[in-house]
Every structure is written in structure tokens, then in C-alpha cells.
Design a protein around this motif. Structure first.
Motif, PDB file in Angstrom:
ATOM      1  N   ILE A  26      13.051  67.414  12.770  1.00 44.77           N
ATOM      2  CA  ILE A  26      14.198  66.828  12.094  1.00 44.77           C
ATOM      3  C   ILE A  26      14.389  65.389  12.576  1.00 44.77           C
ATOM      4  O   ILE A  26      14.537  65.149  13.776  1.00 44.77           O
ATOM      5  N   GLY A  27      14.381  64.461  11.634  1.00 41.40           N
ATOM      6  CA  GLY A  27      14.676  63.067  11.945  1.00 41.40           C
ATOM      7  C   GLY A  27      16.130  62.792  11.637  1.00 41.40           C
ATOM      8  O   GLY A  27      16.626  63.148  10.574  1.00 41.40           O
ATOM      9  N   THR A  28      16.821  62.162  12.570  1.00 38.11           N
ATOM     10  CA  THR A  28      18.250  61.929  12.404  1.00 38.11           C
ATOM     11  C   THR A  28      18.564  60.444  12.280  1.00 38.11           C
ATOM     12  O   THR A  28      17.757  59.588  12.626  1.00 38.11           O
ATOM     13  N   TYR A  29      19.764  60.181  11.813  1.00 42.03           N
ATOM     14  CA  TYR A  29      20.215  58.813  11.579  1.00 42.03           C
ATOM     15  C   TYR A  29      20.386  58.025  12.875  1.00 42.03           C
ATOM     16  O   TYR A  29      20.041  56.867  12.947  1.00 42.03           O
ATOM     17  N   GLU A  30      20.921  58.655  13.897  1.00 39.15           N
ATOM     18  CA  GLU A  30      21.126  57.912  15.142  1.00 39.15           C
ATOM     19  C   GLU A  30      21.007  58.745  16.407  1.00 39.15           C
ATOM     20  O   GLU A  30      21.422  58.324  17.481  1.00 39.15           O
TER      21      GLU A  30
END
Length: 185
Positions: A26-30
């Protein structure tokens, strides 16, 4: 799954990928990168790994099981194309490679294990592990450098979605589909 009932580091999910072992990445915004194996969470971020930024907007696994990560909101604040083999991190950016920009928005891999990285408003780059080749509207028949999607089909053709139509790249030949020459609305 959300932050209130899990260890997910951020609710702002930008990228998802499933690896060969059925782990969800999972890639997250911050908040960096998270791996979920169905039971446990592993979190990678700037403070606990070599990840150069906590903004992860593209993730792709290749056939060798290498994770490729696209990151960067700002060309000067970390980012680039990141290779992670599960132990070692390799960061490719404007300072140490022929990458023309540090903002990677979409990644695809082909059957020859080339990595195709969409560069924010700068076209697309193909990386074979040694050489970088940049495709732009200035040096190819690509209709626009504003690219939102890329996929490689089972015959090895690269399909690129732009704001000015769909481009098919096959063996150094380009074919463009848009509203003027196809049934696209």
C-alpha cells in the motif's frame, strides 16, 4: 480496513499492488509504504528505512519479485524510482541516473523485465537495469507528456493513456487512438 481498526499508517491510499506471496503493498499520501500479509503489517517510511519520501504514488512488482516504487510530490524533496528487493533499497533520481524528473506517478513492467515509469508531465522512461530511454512528445509520436496510465499487454505492446488519446508502442512503432481517428468520445 482503516486506521481505527488496523495498523495501516494512513487512510489516504494512492497505490496498491499484490506480490508473488499474496502480500498487499500500500502506497500512502504521506505515511510511506505498508505491507500487509493478511495478519501482520510492516511499515516502511523515511524514519525507519531508506525510502526517500513518505509520498508513495506507484507500486509494481516485476517477475523477479522486485518491488518498484514511484514517489515524489516535489522534484527537490526526495522521490524518484525506488527498487526494493526485500532487503536492499536502490534509489534512482535526477542526481544519480538519467531519470529526467523525480516525480514518478505510474509504473509498469514488461516481459523483458524493463521498468516503464511515467514521469510527471515529462513523458515516460524505460529502464532496462542499465540504460534509460525517455519517450516524450518532443522525441516520439507520443501525443502528450501528460500521461495518466500505462500497461503492457500479453504481446509486449505498451499502451499509454494521455490527455490527448491512447498511444500504442510496439517494436519502435507508434499508433495513436483519439476522438479524431477512432470511436473514442
Amino acid at each position: 480496513i482503516d486506521k481505527s481498526n488496523s495498523q495501516i499508517p494512513d487512510d489516504a491510499i494512492i497505490a496498491l499492488e499484490i506480490d508473488l506471496n499474496n502480500n498487499i503493498w500500500i502506497g500512502t499520501y504521506e505515511s510511506g509504504l505498508a505491507k500487509y500479509d493478511g495478519t501482520q503489517w510492516t511499515i516502511y517510511n523515511k524514519s525507519n528505512s531508506e525510502l526517500p519520501t513518505d509520498f508513495v504514488q506507484a507500486i509494481k512488482y516485476d517477475k523477479q519479485g522486485t518491488l518498484w516504487i514511484g514517489s515524489g510530490k516535489d522534484k527537490n524533496k526526495g522521490g524518484g524510482l525506488i527498487k526494493f528487493d526485500g532487503v536492499n533499497w536502490t534509489i534512482y533520481n535526477m542526481d544519480n541516473s538519467d531519470l529526467p524528473w523525480n516525480i514518478i506517478s505510474v509504473i509498469a513492467t514488461d516481459s523483458l523485465n524493463n521498468v516503464w515509469a511515467v514521469i510527471k508531465d515529462k513523458g515516460v522512461v524505460k529502464f532496462d537495469g542499465d540504460l534509460w530511454k525517455t519517450y516524450t512528445e518532443e522525441n516520439t509520436d507520443l501525443p502528450s507528456n501528460d500521461i495518466s496510465a500505462i500497461v503492457i499487454d500479453f504481446e509486449g505492446r505498451t499502451w499509454i493513456g494521455t490527455d490527448k488519446g491512447l498511444a500504442k508502442y510496439d517494436d519502435d512503432k507508434w499508433e495513436i487512438f483519439n476522438s479524431a481517428n477512432s470511436i473514442f468520445p
